[in-house]
Every structure is written in C-alpha cells, then in structure tokens.
Design an enzyme around this catalytic site. Structure first.
Site, short mmCIF file in Angstrom:
data_model
loop_
_atom_site.label_atom_id
_atom_site.label_comp_id
_atom_site.label_asym_id
_atom_site.label_seq_id
_atom_site.Cartn_x
_atom_site.Cartn_y
_atom_site.Cartn_z
N TYR A 1 0.86 -1.19 0.00
CA TYR A 1 0.00 0.00 0.00
C TYR A 1 0.89 1.24 0.00
CZ TYR A 1 -3.22 3.65 1.52
OH TYR A 1 -3.96 4.80 1.60
N GLU B 1 -3.21 7.55 -4.29
CA GLU B 1 -3.16 6.27 -3.57
C GLU B 1 -3.00 5.12 -4.55
OE1 GLU B 1 -5.91 4.92 -0.08
OE2 GLU B 1 -6.81 4.14 -1.94
#
Length: 370
Positions: free
Chosen positions: A101, A188
């Site tokens: 992530y 993101e």
C-alpha cells in the site's frame, strides 16, 4: 475532484509509475477486442468513483474474449453504491506475489504532506494494524529526497539493493512529484503489486484540489455529483445522496449533521444530507422537499431552528408541496425559532403538529420508517 481509475493510471504512467497493460472501453464488443489485443487472461474492472468495487462484484476475471464480453455486459448493467457503470477498464491479469500500500495526502494538523505505506495492502487496508503502517511527513522545502524514500522502503521490509526496492524508490519519488505538480489532495495505490521483479500499480485513486483546477487545464473534468445532487447544487442547496430510507432536511450544516447522527443513534438510516441553509425562502424549500421525495423515503424528518430561515416560509413550502404534488410518506417536523407560531399554525391547517425538541421528532420518524 476525484478521477476515475483509468485516468489516475494515465497520470501514473506520465510520472514513471509502472501500470498494467490496459484499455478503457464503453461497450462489451470493445471489451472483447481489448482482451484480444492485451492477451488473456484479463481483469474487467468497472469504473465508478466508489471504493469496495470488488466486494460489490464490480471486478471480474476472464480467460477468453467471449468471457470478457459476457463480464463487460454484466458490469455495464450494474449500479455500484448508486453509481451506474458507464465505462469499463480491461487490463492484463497480474501475477501477484505480494500486495503493498502506498499513498500521499495532506496532514492538516501537521500542515505537511504525509507519505503512508504498508507491506500489507489489498482490499481490507482499513483493518491493518497500526504497527504495520508507516507514516512519513515530508518537508515541502526539502521535497521527496531519495534517502527518505529509501528509509520507507527499508521499513516496509524490502531489500534496497534488489530490483523491487530500486523500483519502489522510483515509484515513491514519482508519486510525490505527481502529488505536487498536479495539486492533488490524495494519490493512492492499493494494491501496489510485486510481480516477480516488477512493481506495478494495480489500482489508482487520485483526488485533485478543486481550488487548483484553474491551473490544471490539461486534466479532464469529472462530474462527481449524481443528477439529484447536481440539481440541488444548481439551486444553491447542499445535498448528498445516502443509502438509508429517512429523508432529511435541516437549515445549516451543523444541525443537518446532528440530525443524521441522531437518526443513527435511534437505529435509523438517512436517505440524504440536505442543508437548506440560512435564508432559503419558500420556493427553495419546496424544491428541497421535491428532491427528498425523489429518493422515495419511508419517512421524512424536517429539523428547523429558525434564525434567518423563517419558520412560516418552511411551513408554507411544506403545505404547498403537500397540496400540489402530494407527500405519500409520513413527515415529522421540528419547528422552532423565527415566526414559529405562524409556521405552526400553517402546519396545523395541513394536518401536522410540530415538535419542540429534535430528539422527539427524530425518534418518531425512525419509528414511522419501521
């Protein structure tokens, strides 16, 4: 301004962040052709401005062009969290060895960008323990230096001298450059996939600061609002569609949020957020009521604490809508403040008794919604 996944990935590619081979399509036949060009197996992904697509069935896998056509046909008929699917992204299916992530956003309290990284990426990133989350604030004058990116990669447990570590340092550096140059509020990648020696952005989420769009003329404009939300915006009302069954109208952002919270406290679910604002007149209030009715709620709660907003204007608008178009669901009204006696008299003629206290009115609305 939120950007669709395929738009975010186009930006990633511009800033040197590897992305899967893929193509955005607008019908099932184009999807099948894209699969032939990319080479099966592929992933067929709905393009909506919403998370949790996978859990909603908005991401499918296919091994042949015909399977891709069938999957795309199904996706184009879907609505995900109230958003219809009008575009689909067909991409190569990646071999996933590990999911990471990575994101950049602004920490308002620190007044700095913050890089957030984890070696535990994927669908349930929100449930990852804090000990597995790395947060690194960035000095805007210093920028994203290689030693900062290297330290984050090291903390993620990835060897700095290996091909994956070297690629990840480049990705972090490119992501920060995109964040700054495109005036982003959020960038993101989840998941950021390790596939052999490759590190690839398997998904994208990019949000651009609305106040900076004037200097981002090269970016496409994305309309995030639903038809009802756009209609409300054109009327000068703050309206957001939600997934409950109790229609809500109040006069002020704070009192509207308080109404939603109190509905949840008593076990109900709101169908919308509608702040009619201070000073909304009779016509605007009537339009607001029509917007609420368009959501087909089981009950409506109107919570007015009149200051600039006059209670008699609200009451007249309600009576007008009830007489002219009808209100087929129970309505509970809390009405106090400016001209409340006149407003309550109008409501009484329309067959409605106003409440003094918000809690009592909302509790009744939840009961009526069943």
């Amino acid at each position: 301004m939120k950007m669709f996944e395929y738009m975010g990935k186009q930006l990633f590619a511009e800033f040197g962040i590897p992305i899967p081979k893929g193509r955005m399509v607008s019908n099932p036949d184009e999807a099948a052709q894209a699969a032939r060009e990319i080479g099966a197996p592929v992933v067929v992904k709905s393009q909506v401005l919403s998370g949790k697509r996978g859990k909603a069935g908005g991401i499918q896998f296919a091994d042949t062009p015909e399977e891709v056509r069938a999957a795309a046909r199904e996706l184009f008929g879907m609505t995900i969290q109230g958003l219809p699917v009008s575009h689909v992204l067909v991409e190569e299916k990646l071999q996933i060895d590990k999911e990471l992530y990575l994101s950049l956003t602004v920490d308002a309290s620190a007044k700095k960008p913050v890089l957030i990284a984890s070696s535990h990426g994927g669908m349930d990133i929100e449930e990852v323990d804090e000990e597995h989350i790395i947060k690194q604030h960035i000095d805007v004058e210093l920028g994203m230096q290689k030693f900062i990116a290297s330290d984050v990669v090291r903390k993620m447990g990835i060897a700095l001298n290996g091909p994956q570590g070297k690629e990840l340092i480049k990705i972090i550096t490119g992501l920060y450059k995109l964040f700054v140059e495109k005036d982003a509020e959020l960038v993101e990648i989840n998941p950021l996939v390790i596939s052999g020696d490759r590190v690839i952005a398997a998904d994208s989420k990019v949000t651009i600061d609305d106040e900076a769009l004037y200097r981002q003329s090269d970016l496409p404009r994305v309309e995030e609002r639903t038809a009802a939300e756009k209609a409300a915006h054109d009327l000068g009302l703050s309206f957001v569609e939600l997934d409950g069954d109790i229609g809500v109208m109040a006069n002020g952002a704070g009192i509207t949020m308080g109404t939603l919270d109190t509905i949840a406290y008593f076990g109900g679910k709101s169908a919308n957020f509608l702040d009619a604002g201070g000073g909304t007149g009779e016509e605007g209030t009537a339009k607001a009521l029509e917007l609420i009715l368009s959501r087909n709620p089981k009950a409506i709660v109107i919570n007015i604490f009149g200051g600039i907003t006059r209670c008699d204007d609200v009451a007249r608008a309600f009576a007008s809508v009830k007489k002219n178009i009808g209100i087929p669901v129970p309505v509970v009204i809390r009405l106090v403040g400016t001209n409340q006696d006149a407003g309550r008299a109008i409501l009484k003629e329309a067959g409605i008794e106003a409440y003094d206290f918000m809690q009592d009115a909302i509790k009744k609305a939840v009961e009526l919604a069943g």
